[in-house]
Design a protein around this motif. Structure first.
Motif, PDB file in Angstrom:
ATOM      1  N   ASP A  47       0.809  -1.208   0.000  1.00  0.00           N
ATOM      2  CA  ASP A  47       0.000   0.000   0.000  1.00  0.00           C
ATOM      3  C   ASP A  47       0.846   1.263   0.000  1.00  0.00           C
ATOM      4  O   ASP A  47       0.317   2.362  -0.038  1.00  0.00           O
ATOM      5  N   ILE A  48       2.159   1.135   0.092  1.00  0.00           N
ATOM      6  CA  ILE A  48       3.027   2.306  -0.006  1.00  0.00           C
ATOM      7  C   ILE A  48       3.519   2.390  -1.444  1.00  0.00           C
ATOM      8  O   ILE A  48       4.309   1.569  -1.896  1.00  0.00           O
ATOM      9  N   ALA A  49       3.031   3.357  -2.167  1.00  0.00           N
ATOM     10  CA  ALA A  49       3.370   3.457  -3.588  1.00  0.00           C
ATOM     11  C   ALA A  49       3.307   4.903  -4.034  1.00  0.00           C
ATOM     12  O   ALA A  49       2.561   5.711  -3.480  1.00  0.00           O
ATOM     13  N   LEU A  50       4.126   5.209  -5.030  1.00  0.00           N
ATOM     14  CA  LEU A  50       4.082   6.516  -5.670  1.00  0.00           C
ATOM     15  C   LEU A  50       2.957   6.488  -6.694  1.00  0.00           C
ATOM     16  O   LEU A  50       2.974   5.674  -7.617  1.00  0.00           O
ATOM     17  N   ARG A  51       1.971   7.341  -6.518  1.00  0.00           N
ATOM     18  CA  ARG A  51       0.803   7.300  -7.401  1.00  0.00           C
ATOM     19  C   ARG A  51       0.461   8.698  -7.921  1.00  0.00           C
ATOM     20  O   ARG A  51       0.581   9.689  -7.207  1.00  0.00           O
ATOM     21  N   HIS A  52       0.039   8.715  -9.176  1.00  0.00           N
ATOM     22  CA  HIS A  52      -0.474   9.956  -9.778  1.00  0.00           C
ATOM     23  C   HIS A  52      -1.338   9.556 -10.966  1.00  0.00           C
ATOM     24  O   HIS A  52      -1.043   8.595 -11.671  1.00  0.00           O
ATOM     25  N   GLN A  53      -2.427  10.278 -11.174  1.00  0.00           N
ATOM     26  CA  GLN A  53      -3.262   9.982 -12.333  1.00  0.00           C
ATOM     27  C   GLN A  53      -3.902  11.245 -12.874  1.00  0.00           C
ATOM     28  O   GLN A  53      -3.985  12.270 -12.202  1.00  0.00           O
ATOM     29  N   GLY A  54      -4.345  11.164 -14.110  1.00  0.00           N
ATOM     30  CA  GLY A  54      -4.995  12.294 -14.754  1.00  0.00           C
ATOM     31  C   GLY A  54      -5.420  11.912 -16.162  1.00  0.00           C
ATOM     32  O   GLY A  54      -5.082  10.832 -16.672  1.00  0.00           O
ATOM     33  N   VAL A  55      -6.148  12.801 -16.800  1.00  0.00           N
ATOM     34  CA  VAL A  55      -6.625  12.570 -18.167  1.00  0.00           C
ATOM     35  C   VAL A  55      -5.650  13.186 -19.159  1.00  0.00           C
ATOM     36  O   VAL A  55      -5.250  14.347 -19.001  1.00  0.00           O
ATOM     37  N   VAL A  56      -5.251  12.409 -20.153  1.00  0.00           N
ATOM     38  CA  VAL A  56      -4.326  12.870 -21.187  1.00  0.00           C
ATOM     39  C   VAL A  56      -4.808  12.356 -22.543  1.00  0.00           C
ATOM     40  O   VAL A  56      -5.721  11.526 -22.614  1.00  0.00           O
ATOM     41  N   ASP A  57      -4.187  12.847 -23.601  1.00  0.00           N
ATOM     42  CA  ASP A  57      -4.383  12.284 -24.936  1.00  0.00           C
ATOM     43  C   ASP A  57      -3.117  11.534 -25.329  1.00  0.00           C
ATOM     44  O   ASP A  57      -1.998  11.990 -25.041  1.00  0.00           O
ATOM     45  N   VAL A  58      -3.283  10.383 -25.971  1.00  0.00           N
ATOM     46  CA  VAL A  58      -2.136   9.599 -26.389  1.00  0.00           C
ATOM     47  C   VAL A  58      -2.235   9.341 -27.885  1.00  0.00           C
ATOM     48  O   VAL A  58      -3.335   9.169 -28.431  1.00  0.00           O
ATOM     49  N   LEU A  59      -1.099   9.351 -28.556  1.00  0.00           N
ATOM     50  CA  LEU A  59      -1.058   9.126 -30.006  1.00  0.00           C
ATOM     51  C   LEU A  59      -1.015   7.625 -30.282  1.00  0.00           C
ATOM     52  O   LEU A  59      -0.109   6.916 -29.832  1.00  0.00           O
ATOM     53  N   THR A  60      -2.009   7.148 -31.027  1.00  0.00           N
ATOM     54  CA  THR A  60      -2.031   5.739 -31.429  1.00  0.00           C
ATOM     55  C   THR A  60      -1.487   5.614 -32.841  1.00  0.00           C
ATOM     56  O   THR A  60      -1.134   6.608 -33.479  1.00  0.00           O
ATOM     57  N   ARG A  61      -1.496   4.422 -33.382  1.00  0.00           N
ATOM     58  CA  ARG A  61      -0.954   4.200 -34.726  1.00  0.00           C
ATOM     59  C   ARG A  61      -2.015   4.299 -35.800  1.00  0.00           C
ATOM     60  O   ARG A  61      -1.720   4.035 -36.972  1.00  0.00           O
ATOM     61  N   GLU A  62      -3.212   4.669 -35.444  1.00  0.00           N
ATOM     62  CA  GLU A  62      -4.281   4.726 -36.434  1.00  0.00           C
ATOM     63  C   GLU A  62      -4.401   6.135 -37.008  1.00  0.00           C
ATOM     64  O   GLU A  62      -4.298   7.113 -36.281  1.00  0.00           O
ATOM     65  N   GLY A  63      -4.667   6.260 -38.335  1.00  0.00           N
ATOM     66  CA  GLY A  63      -4.857   7.553 -38.966  1.00  0.00           C
ATOM     67  C   GLY A  63      -3.529   8.207 -39.313  1.00  0.00           C
ATOM     68  O   GLY A  63      -2.467   7.620 -39.179  1.00  0.00           O
ATOM     69  N   THR A  64      -3.595   9.460 -39.799  1.00  0.00           N
ATOM     70  CA  THR A  64      -2.383  10.191 -40.149  1.00  0.00           C
ATOM     71  C   THR A  64      -2.440  11.583 -39.545  1.00  0.00           C
ATOM     72  O   THR A  64      -3.501  12.209 -39.457  1.00  0.00           O
ATOM     73  N   LEU A  65      -1.278  12.086 -39.134  1.00  0.00           N
ATOM     74  CA  LEU A  65      -1.170  13.412 -38.531  1.00  0.00           C
ATOM     75  C   LEU A  65       0.083  14.101 -39.050  1.00  0.00           C
ATOM     76  O   LEU A  65       1.086  13.441 -39.344  1.00  0.00           O
ATOM     77  N   LEU A 119       3.920   9.278 -27.571  1.00  0.00           N
ATOM     78  CA  LEU A 119       3.642  10.702 -27.374  1.00  0.00           C
ATOM     79  C   LEU A 119       2.394  10.852 -26.510  1.00  0.00           C
ATOM     80  O   LEU A 119       1.367  10.234 -26.774  1.00  0.00           O
ATOM     81  N   ILE A 120       2.486  11.723 -25.507  1.00  0.00           N
ATOM     82  CA  ILE A 120       1.386  11.946 -24.579  1.00  0.00           C
ATOM     83  C   ILE A 120       1.137  13.442 -24.470  1.00  0.00           C
ATOM     84  O   ILE A 120       2.047  14.208 -24.125  1.00  0.00           O
ATOM     85  N   ASP A 121      -0.082  13.861 -24.798  1.00  0.00           N
ATOM     86  CA  ASP A 121      -0.474  15.265 -24.686  1.00  0.00           C
ATOM     87  C   ASP A 121      -1.084  15.475 -23.305  1.00  0.00           C
ATOM     88  O   ASP A 121      -2.137  14.917 -22.980  1.00  0.00           O
ATOM     89  N   CYS A 122      -0.442  16.303 -22.501  1.00  0.00           N
ATOM     90  CA  CYS A 122      -0.899  16.537 -21.117  1.00  0.00           C
ATOM     91  C   CYS A 122      -2.013  17.568 -21.035  1.00  0.00           C
ATOM     92  O   CYS A 122      -2.545  17.826 -19.938  1.00  0.00           O
ATOM     93  N   LEU A 123      -2.351  18.219 -22.153  1.00  0.00           N
ATOM     94  CA  LEU A 123      -3.534  19.080 -22.315  1.00  0.00           C
ATOM     95  C   LEU A 123      -3.435  20.461 -21.674  1.00  0.00           C
ATOM     96  O   LEU A 123      -4.253  21.334 -21.972  1.00  0.00           O
ATOM     97  N   SER A 124      -2.462  20.713 -20.820  1.00  0.00           N
ATOM     98  CA  SER A 124      -2.302  22.043 -20.226  1.00  0.00           C
ATOM     99  C   SER A 124      -0.853  22.208 -19.786  1.00  0.00           C
ATOM    100  O   SER A 124      -0.166  21.210 -19.515  1.00  0.00           O
ATOM    101  N   PRO A 125      -0.370  23.446 -19.711  1.00  0.00           N
ATOM    102  CA  PRO A 125       1.034  23.643 -19.294  1.00  0.00           C
ATOM    103  C   PRO A 125       1.279  23.152 -17.868  1.00  0.00           C
ATOM    104  O   PRO A 125       2.351  22.640 -17.557  1.00  0.00           O
ATOM    105  N   GLU A 126       0.281  23.311 -16.996  1.00  0.00           N
ATOM    106  CA  GLU A 126       0.454  22.856 -15.612  1.00  0.00           C
ATOM    107  C   GLU A 126       0.611  21.336 -15.545  1.00  0.00           C
ATOM    108  O   GLU A 126       1.513  20.819 -14.875  1.00  0.00           O
ATOM    109  N   ASN A 127      -0.261  20.637 -16.261  1.00  0.00           N
ATOM    110  CA  ASN A 127      -0.176  19.176 -16.269  1.00  0.00           C
ATOM    111  C   ASN A 127       1.098  18.685 -16.932  1.00  0.00           C
ATOM    112  O   ASN A 127       1.668  17.664 -16.528  1.00  0.00           O
TER     113      ASN A 127
END
Length: 351
Positions: free
Chosen positions: A22-40, A118-126
């Motif tokens: 039960d002693i663990a470093l934890r953090h969570q939040g909503v992000v966008d992640v780049l998958t292999r589908e489509g083109t950018l 690639l992970i988009d954190c969606l805000s400068p703070e995040n």
């Protein structure tokens, strides 16, 4: 027939505590992640790359980063679930993309080279939070990362032990001392006694006539007058002076209604009174009932305690340069402050 007392639970070794799940470093939040589908479009290169951004829940637990969109209500036909292990070779970099300036990249995770996400954190703070956290995980061993969490857990346990000891009837002074001697808590930590009143270990020790515990707590840095809010204690002879606890922390919110000296006087604890007075306890402080230690001693018929208090008051008067305050000290004018009975002498006569 002799019975063997039940064995006390053994305190866990540091090695065992390190393995607690039960002693663990934890953090969570909503992000966008780049998958292999489509083109950018790839920012800066003018080229197009394969990929599609999808919204996921990112959860870091120790060295594991999980990306999962099912918690966000994604359709079962479009599930996304990835798990990455951050290792010493993992590279964490800021990597702004076209229209997504708050993106970071993770490469060489899962102890394998060539992998990148690639992970988009969606805000400068995040972005700053995730970048700093992932960078620390990638460059610091797990034991070092978890040490502050273990320390916080141990502090919580010490606080729980101390609060249980102070809430017992009578207070378990030795158990309270043990919790404080580990050094994680402020020695003037305020708990609640069996009557749900604010209490410190020093006050509990004074009430229990434990002059040995009183001396030990004072040596540990406990304030002789307690960590009270000065607004709730009035001196009969001089305005209050602000003092902080030995740790330098701000005053605690729990209110203590009785000074250690008053607690000792009301429980006829002569040695505890002397120990407190020798370490600078103010013999003129009143509680909410406007009772001073001297008046309490007179009311209870404690002649030896009253003599010790009078000696302390006389010493205060000898060190006081203000003639009016010196007169107030020597006269102990309780009637002026609305105390009933009018004076310690009247209280002693009625005792």
């Amino acid at each position: 027939m002799r019975t063997t007392p039940p064995a006390l639970p053994k305190r866990q070794s540091s090695r065992t505590r390190r393995m607690e799940p039960d002693i663990a470093l934890r953090h969570q939040g909503v992000v966008d992640v780049l998958t292999r589908e489509g083109t950018l479009p790839h920012m800066g290169s003018g080229k197009w790359i394969s990929g599609k951004w999808i919204r996921v829940n990112a959860e870091l637990e120790n060295l594991i980063l999980r990306l999962d969109n099912l918690r966000l209500g994604a359709p079962p036909t479009q599930p996304y679930s990835k798990e990455m292990t951050i290792t010493a070779g993992t590279q964490v970099q800021r990597a702004p993309q076209h229209g997504r300036p708050h993106t970071l990249s993770l490469s060489d995770f899962n102890a394998a080279s060539g992998k990148k996400r690639l992970i988009d954190c969606l805000s400068p703070e995040n972005l700053e939070v995730w970048f700093d956290l992932l960078k620390r995980v990638a460059t610091t061993d797990l034991d070092t990362l978890l040490e502050p969490l273990r320390e916080a857990r141990e502090k919580e346990r010490d606080a729980a032990e101390l609060e249980d000891a102070l809430a017992a009837r009578p207070a378990r002074v030795d158990a309270a001392m043990l919790a404080l001697r580990r050094g994680r808590l402020d020695v003037d930590y305020v708990g609640r006694d069996a009557s749900d009143r604010g209490v410190t270990a020093l006050l509990a020790s004074a009430r229990a006539a434990r002059d040995d515990a009183v001396a030990c707590l004072l040596d540990l840095g406990a304030l002789p007058d307690g960590p009270h809010h000065r607004s709730s204690f009035r001196s009969t002879v001089h305005p209050p002076t602000r003092r902080k606890s030995s740790s330098g922390s701000a005053y605690q919110e729990s209110r203590v209604e009785e000074t250690p000296l008053l607690g000792a006087v009301r429980n006829d604890a002569l040695k505890a009174c002397v120990a407190l007075l020798e370490r600078g306890a103010d013999p003129t402080l009143q509680d909410d009932s406007r009772e001073t230690p001297l008046l309490a001693a007179a009311r209870l018929g404690g002649a030896k305690i009253a003599a010790a208090l009078l000696k302390a008051i006389a010493n205060l008067a000898a060190r006081t340069e203000d003639p009016r305050r010196r007169t107030q000290l020597l006269a102990h004018p309780d009637e002026e402050f609305g105390i009933d009975p009018a004076t310690p002498l009247a209280a002693a006569a009625a005792a």
